[in-house]
Design an enzyme around this catalytic site. Sequence first.
Site, short mmCIF file in Angstrom:
data_model
loop_
_atom_site.label_atom_id
_atom_site.label_comp_id
_atom_site.label_asym_id
_atom_site.label_seq_id
_atom_site.Cartn_x
_atom_site.Cartn_y
_atom_site.Cartn_z
CG ASP A 74 -1.87 1.14 1.29
OD1 ASP A 74 -1.78 2.04 0.43
OD2 ASP A 74 -2.71 1.16 2.21
CG ASN A 102 1.54 3.75 -13.52
OD1 ASN A 102 1.12 4.55 -14.35
ND2 ASN A 102 0.80 2.75 -13.07
CE1 TYR A 177 -3.98 12.13 -10.40
CE2 TYR A 177 -4.68 13.70 -12.08
CZ TYR A 177 -3.99 12.56 -11.71
OH TYR A 177 -3.30 11.84 -12.67
CB ALA A 179 -2.74 20.66 -6.11
CE LYS A 181 -0.30 12.14 -10.95
NZ LYS A 181 0.68 11.02 -10.88
#
Length: 282
Positions: A74, A102, A177, A179, A181
């Site tokens: 996890d 990824n 999301y 932000a 990246k």
Amino acid sequence: MSATTPRFAGLRAVVTGASRGIGAGIAERLAAEGADLMLVARTLDHHPTLTGSLTETAARLAGYGHRVEVLAADLSDPGDRARIVPEAVERLGGPVDILVNNAAAAIYQPLADYPLRRSRLTFEMNVHAPLELMQAVLPGMLECGRGWIVNLSSASARLFDGPPFRLVEPGTSLAVYAASKAALNRIVNGMAAELYGTRIRVNAVQPRAAVLSEGAAALTGGTLRADQIEHLEEMVEAVTALCAAPTELTGRICSSLDLIGELDLQVCGLDGRPWTRPEVSA
């Protein structure tokens, strides 16, 4: 790629989020070109709503004849993800040459009521986990005098133009999301600058259009037009190009299709064989 000397022959690679979609495609292309692999995902077997699993990916890759190991971990749990690189080194028989970050969390919701627990999970998965895995592979890469780190980013990291703001779905619901990246992009660039001269390349690549993986299809609900989609093979081509990048190609936040054009790459299938882009109907 030489028929006698595959591009990744003798290299050890770790790919996170390898159960399905882009991660599974990257892993297959690396295996097809000779790499030994550690595949990582949260669970070994089926997701309750998505097709594909770590076990299925490993079984498919075994046909290429190279070592394939799997690890359920996890990435949102710091203790759990700390196992990944040591286990990869032990089970693959040496330091990690290629790391592909990824795996990601994408939880879309308007900002006005976005829960703190979801924001924390998003940044834990999309920022802290990739950074810690990069830090974990560095000692081995520095000792070997080479390494390739590729992070999967997103064009959503760009700011909205405006005002007025002309938003398209999912609009501001992807802002947390996006932000995360954007933060990852800055870390990639900083890590590359810090390591410049060591022959360790650190890059990020994002789709220019949506790669309609199983997870993306579930998020978008089939609302994307044909011209808003790129093929999995194209995204994988760009990622694997960065897994073999020359020393001067580092610190970049690349767009997949733009990189393919810049490097004049011939897109291949996931098995490394010639591939023809399907015609897109109007």
